[in-house]
Design a protein around this motif. Structure first.
Motif, PDB file in Angstrom:
ATOM      1  N   PRO A  83      55.720  73.304  45.275  1.00  0.00           N
ATOM      2  CA  PRO A  83      56.339  74.551  45.738  1.00  0.00           C
ATOM      3  C   PRO A  83      55.855  75.812  45.655  1.00  0.00           C
ATOM      4  O   PRO A  83      55.198  76.027  45.468  1.00  0.00           O
ATOM      5  CB  PRO A  83      57.350  74.829  44.443  1.00  0.00           C
ATOM      6  N   MET A 134      71.184  69.454  41.528  1.00  0.00           N
ATOM      7  CA  MET A 134      70.460  70.557  41.792  1.00  0.00           C
ATOM      8  C   MET A 134      70.867  70.757  43.061  1.00  0.00           C
ATOM      9  O   MET A 134      71.614  69.907  43.927  1.00  0.00           O
ATOM     10  CB  MET A 134      68.670  70.507  42.073  1.00  0.00           C
ATOM     11  N   MET A 193      61.765  75.496  34.911  1.00  0.00           N
ATOM     12  CA  MET A 193      60.495  75.672  35.527  1.00  0.00           C
ATOM     13  C   MET A 193      59.685  74.589  35.677  1.00  0.00           C
ATOM     14  O   MET A 193      59.454  73.961  36.808  1.00  0.00           O
ATOM     15  CB  MET A 193      59.972  76.770  35.050  1.00  0.00           C
ATOM     16  N   HIS A 219      62.246  82.619  42.247  1.00  0.00           N
ATOM     17  CA  HIS A 219      62.219  81.629  41.542  1.00  0.00           C
ATOM     18  C   HIS A 219      62.587  82.542  39.952  1.00  0.00           C
ATOM     19  O   HIS A 219      62.729  83.876  40.165  1.00  0.00           O
ATOM     20  CB  HIS A 219      61.546  80.835  41.047  1.00  0.00           C
ATOM     21  N   SER A 259      65.775  78.893  46.917  1.00  0.00           N
ATOM     22  CA  SER A 259      66.370  79.446  45.246  1.00  0.00           C
ATOM     23  C   SER A 259      66.694  77.750  45.798  1.00  0.00           C
ATOM     24  O   SER A 259      67.622  77.524  45.853  1.00  0.00           O
ATOM     25  CB  SER A 259      66.956  80.376  44.762  1.00  0.00           C
ATOM     26  N   VAL A 260      66.058  77.039  44.344  1.00  0.00           N
ATOM     27  CA  VAL A 260      66.731  76.128  43.661  1.00  0.00           C
ATOM     28  C   VAL A 260      67.541  76.269  42.501  1.00  0.00           C
ATOM     29  O   VAL A 260      66.659  77.129  41.474  1.00  0.00           O
ATOM     30  CB  VAL A 260      65.701  75.453  43.110  1.00  0.00           C
ATOM     31  N   SER A 276      69.108  68.843  36.003  1.00  0.00           N
ATOM     32  CA  SER A 276      68.840  69.575  35.527  1.00  0.00           C
ATOM     33  C   SER A 276      70.367  69.572  34.103  1.00  0.00           C
ATOM     34  O   SER A 276      71.942  69.760  34.537  1.00  0.00           O
ATOM     35  CB  SER A 276      68.483  70.423  35.703  1.00  0.00           C
ATOM     36  N   ASP A 287      61.873  71.503  35.426  1.00  0.00           N
ATOM     37  CA  ASP A 287      62.305  70.332  36.311  1.00  0.00           C
ATOM     38  C   ASP A 287      61.960  70.666  37.769  1.00  0.00           C
ATOM     39  O   ASP A 287      61.583  69.775  38.404  1.00  0.00           O
ATOM     40  CB  ASP A 287      63.880  71.014  35.880  1.00  0.00           C
ATOM     41  N   LEU A 288      61.776  71.983  37.856  1.00  0.00           N
ATOM     42  CA  LEU A 288      60.961  71.693  39.289  1.00  0.00           C
ATOM     43  C   LEU A 288      59.972  71.353  39.912  1.00  0.00           C
ATOM     44  O   LEU A 288      60.281  71.137  40.914  1.00  0.00           O
ATOM     45  CB  LEU A 288      61.769  73.589  40.005  1.00  0.00           C
ATOM     46  N   HIS A 289      59.047  72.058  39.157  1.00  0.00           N
ATOM     47  CA  HIS A 289      57.497  71.846  39.694  1.00  0.00           C
ATOM     48  C   HIS A 289      57.913  70.042  39.531  1.00  0.00           C
ATOM     49  O   HIS A 289      57.667  69.189  40.267  1.00  0.00           O
ATOM     50  CB  HIS A 289      56.545  72.185  38.981  1.00  0.00           C
TER      51      HIS A 289
END
Length: 286
Positions: free
Chosen positions: A212, A160, A198, A189, A235-236, A261, A200-202
């Motif tokens: 976030p 990422m 999403m 996002h 942004s990731v 990811s 993965d992001l959290h």
């Protein structure tokens, strides 16, 4: 057909590998069945009647159509024609393995109609299970949750990265960045359900002990990057999207071990579309 084209019973019988009497008998039986005379016979020559000429034309057309039907059927069975429906995550086409397979498939199967639809993971899962989507490409750090009729094949795993305006305070340094450094940064996002990327992001932010700061969402990747380039937030993104170069953007890899990811291919357990099987071959997933 041979008698009609040769207009000579002897030569026609010889080419067919039979004697003349049985051939003459078959012609008489055909004329009796049709109730018309197909040939005018004399001691010197054989000629087609008007009805015979029309019958020959229609018979030749019928045989040609039958041959065409056989060729089409064989091509369809081999995946050379038909339709292939593909679901896409936003970043799928930027994964080289995926884009190369699509390009190779288009070259090797030019008569297959390709239908692409960008869909969230839940939508792809539902449509693949229902059979309205042949295959789907989804992004998730872990193997997706799927019904028993749907399988997931792992393709690639990306690091990422955080995307930001080149004037952002975090752009002053090079090298990997810790996700904890993103605390409080307004995050732009993609509006997928909290599943797939999403999720993965959290997970990434939760493991770092922060939440976030979701600020803006965009349904278009070009808009998302434009908002980041305009300085409205960060942004990731998965590493495959670094191929989208924007002059005012800066990318930094996230150094956390779990900043990963993966791209997965979804398909039904038993593929019935030969075109889908051919596409899977190009991905090396047979």
């Amino acid at each position: 057909m041979k008698v009609a084209t040769e207009l000579h019973f002897g030569r026609a019988a010889e080419q067919l590998g039979i004697s003349q009497p049985p051939l003459s008998q078959q012609i008489r039986l055909l004329e009796q069945e049709l109730g018309v005379q197909l040939f005018e016979r004399s001691s010197r020559k054989v000629r087609l009647t008007v009805a015979g000429r029309l019958f020959l034309d229609e018979a030749q057309a019928t045989l040609a159509q039958a041959d065409h039907a056989i060729r089409i059927t064989r091509r369809a069975a081999g995946g050379e024609i038909g339709e292939l429906t593909i679901g896409l995550a936003a970043s799928a086409l930027f994964v080289p393995l995926v884009s190369h397979a699509i390009s190779a498939f288009r070259s090797s199967h030019p008569d297959v109609h390709l239908v692409f639809t960008e869909l969230s993971m839940p939508a792809q899962r539902e449509r693949v299970a229902a059979g309205s989507l042949d295959i789907g490409f989804v992004r998730s750090g872990n193997i997706p949750f799927l019904p028993s009729t749907v399988m997931a094949e792992h393709l690639v795993t990306d690091r990422m990265f955080v995307a930001m305006n080149k004037k952002h305070r975090l752009a002053a340094e090079d090298g990997p960045i810790a996700v904890s450094a993103l605390a409080g940064e307004p995050l732009i996002h993609y509006p997928y359900e909290r599943e797939g990327f999403m999720d993965d992001l959290h997970r990434l932010f939760s493991n770092a002990g922060i939440r976030p700061a979701l600020a803006l969402e965009s349904t278009e990747m070009s808009t998302l990057l434009g908002l980041v380039a305009a300085g409205l937030g960060i942004s990731v993104l998965p590493g495959s999207l670094l191929r989208l170069e924007v002059d005012t953007l800066c990318y930094r890899e996230i150094g956390d071990d779990d900043a990963l990811s993966s791209m997965w291919l979804l398909r039904r357990g038993a593929l019935t579309n030969p075109a889908a099987c051919a596409f899977m071959d190009l991905l090396g997933l047979t």
